[in-house]
Design an enzyme around this catalytic site. Structure first.
Site, PDB file in Angstrom:
ATOM      1  N   CYS A 116       0.835  -1.202   0.000  1.00 31.95           N
ATOM      2  CA  CYS A 116       0.000   0.000   0.000  1.00 31.95           C
ATOM      3  C   CYS A 116       0.875   1.260   0.000  1.00 31.95           C
ATOM      4  O   CYS A 116       1.467   1.580  -1.012  1.00 31.95           O
ATOM      5  CB  CYS A 116      -0.994  -0.027   1.159  1.00 31.95           C
ATOM      6  SG  CYS A 116      -2.382   1.107   0.904  1.00 31.95           S
ATOM      7  N   HIS A 216      -3.559  -4.990   0.673  1.00 30.47           N
ATOM      8  CA  HIS A 216      -3.059  -5.384   1.993  1.00 30.47           C
ATOM      9  C   HIS A 216      -3.051  -6.901   2.145  1.00 30.47           C
ATOM     10  O   HIS A 216      -3.969  -7.491   2.724  1.00 30.47           O
ATOM     11  CB  HIS A 216      -3.916  -4.741   3.086  1.00 30.47           C
ATOM     12  CG  HIS A 216      -3.619  -3.299   3.302  1.00 30.47           C
ATOM     13  ND1 HIS A 216      -2.666  -2.864   4.199  1.00 30.47           N
ATOM     14  CD2 HIS A 216      -4.118  -2.191   2.709  1.00 30.47           C
ATOM     15  CE1 HIS A 216      -2.601  -1.548   4.167  1.00 30.47           C
ATOM     16  NE2 HIS A 216      -3.471  -1.114   3.267  1.00 30.47           N
ATOM     17  N   GLU A 218      -1.377  -8.672   4.154  1.00 24.69           N
ATOM     18  CA  GLU A 218      -1.282  -9.091   5.564  1.00 24.69           C
ATOM     19  C   GLU A 218      -2.651  -9.270   6.206  1.00 24.69           C
ATOM     20  O   GLU A 218      -2.755  -9.812   7.320  1.00 24.69           O
ATOM     21  CB  GLU A 218      -0.451  -8.077   6.356  1.00 24.69           C
ATOM     22  CG  GLU A 218      -1.196  -6.858   6.858  1.00 24.69           C
ATOM     23  CD  GLU A 218      -1.535  -5.829   5.778  1.00 24.69           C
ATOM     24  OE1 GLU A 218      -2.216  -4.840   6.089  1.00 24.69           O
ATOM     25  OE2 GLU A 218      -1.106  -6.018   4.617  1.00 24.69           O
TER      26      GLU A 218
END
Length: 239
Positions: A116, A216, A218
């Site tokens: 990001c 994202h 994660e």
């Protein structure tokens, strides 16, 4: 992924310096979403959290085996020749740290993953610019639907790219960004796009592992392939 009897690669994770509440305290703290730590750990790396300080960039680059530039606040627009948009929120001290660290990491041949904001740091570091507020251009806030709410975006990945080799030709992503690449940095290649044309992934062509994604990863711990690819490259040693 690194086997249990191997030296596990040391992966640096940049952090936020923000006012934070935990336990009985409310104070300035260097913090990071736990998903990054979990993703690197599951991928076989040793996560090392890096606070945004104004020195030590060369020492860190020499100690690390790989680097993740994580998400967060917007980049100071003066770095790419623009005035701030009313919605732009910056952290200049973090910018100073991350751009200096990235410069050292690239010089040392470290594999780098930008997430990001981290992808935006890569683009600006390579001389590119950013669209500061996507809704102005798109007429839609689908990439950041609401505060603390991730949008789901289908991303098409370029055949033959490193990103496609890791994820395949199409992937569904959790996005939370109101900015995006405008002019691509020299030496970077756009390799992922949303249906509206927004660039969602960039990389350095060739053998070097320098990859940025606007989404994202994660946030989806059932799919840590990007982190596994980074850790795998880091395990081969510095370029």
């Amino acid at each position: 992924m690194v086997s249990n009897d191997s030296r596990r690669p040391l992966i640096g994770l940049t952090t936020y310096l923000e006012r934070t509440s935990f336990g009985v305290w409310e104070t300035e703290a260097a913090v990071l979403h736990g998903g990054y730590v979990e993703a690197v750990t599951r991928a076989g790396g040793v996560p090392l959290l890096l606070p945004p300080v104004g020195f030590g960039h060369a020492e860190l680059a020499s100690a690390l085996d790989g680097l993740v530039l994580v998400g967060g606040a917007d980049i100071e627009p003066s770095r790419y020749g623009q005035e701030p948009h009313p919605t732009t929120v910056t952290r200049p001290a973090r910018d100073e740290f991350e751009f200096a660290l990235l410069d050292r990491a690239l010089a040392a041949g470290l594999p780098v993953l930008g997430v990001c904001r981290g992808m935006e740091v890569l683009n600006v570091a390579f001389g590119g610019t950013l669209t500061q507020h996507l809704p102005d251009r798109l007429g839609s806030s689908e990439h950041q639907p609401a505060v603390a709410t991730f949008g789901l975006t289908d991303v098409r990945l370029a055949e033959g790219s490193r990103a496609a080799a890791i994820l395949g030709g199409q992937t569904k992503c959790r996005c939370y960004h109101h900015q995006a690449v405008e002019e691509l940095g020299e030496g970077l290649q756009a390799v992922g796009w949303a249906a509206d044309g927004t660039i969602e992934a960039v990389e350095v062509p060739g053998e070097r592992f320098v990859l940025g994604v606007q989404w994202h990863p994660e946030q989806d711990l059932d799919d840590f392939r990007l982190f596994a690819a980074l850790v795998g490259q880091a395990g081969k040693g510095k370029a």
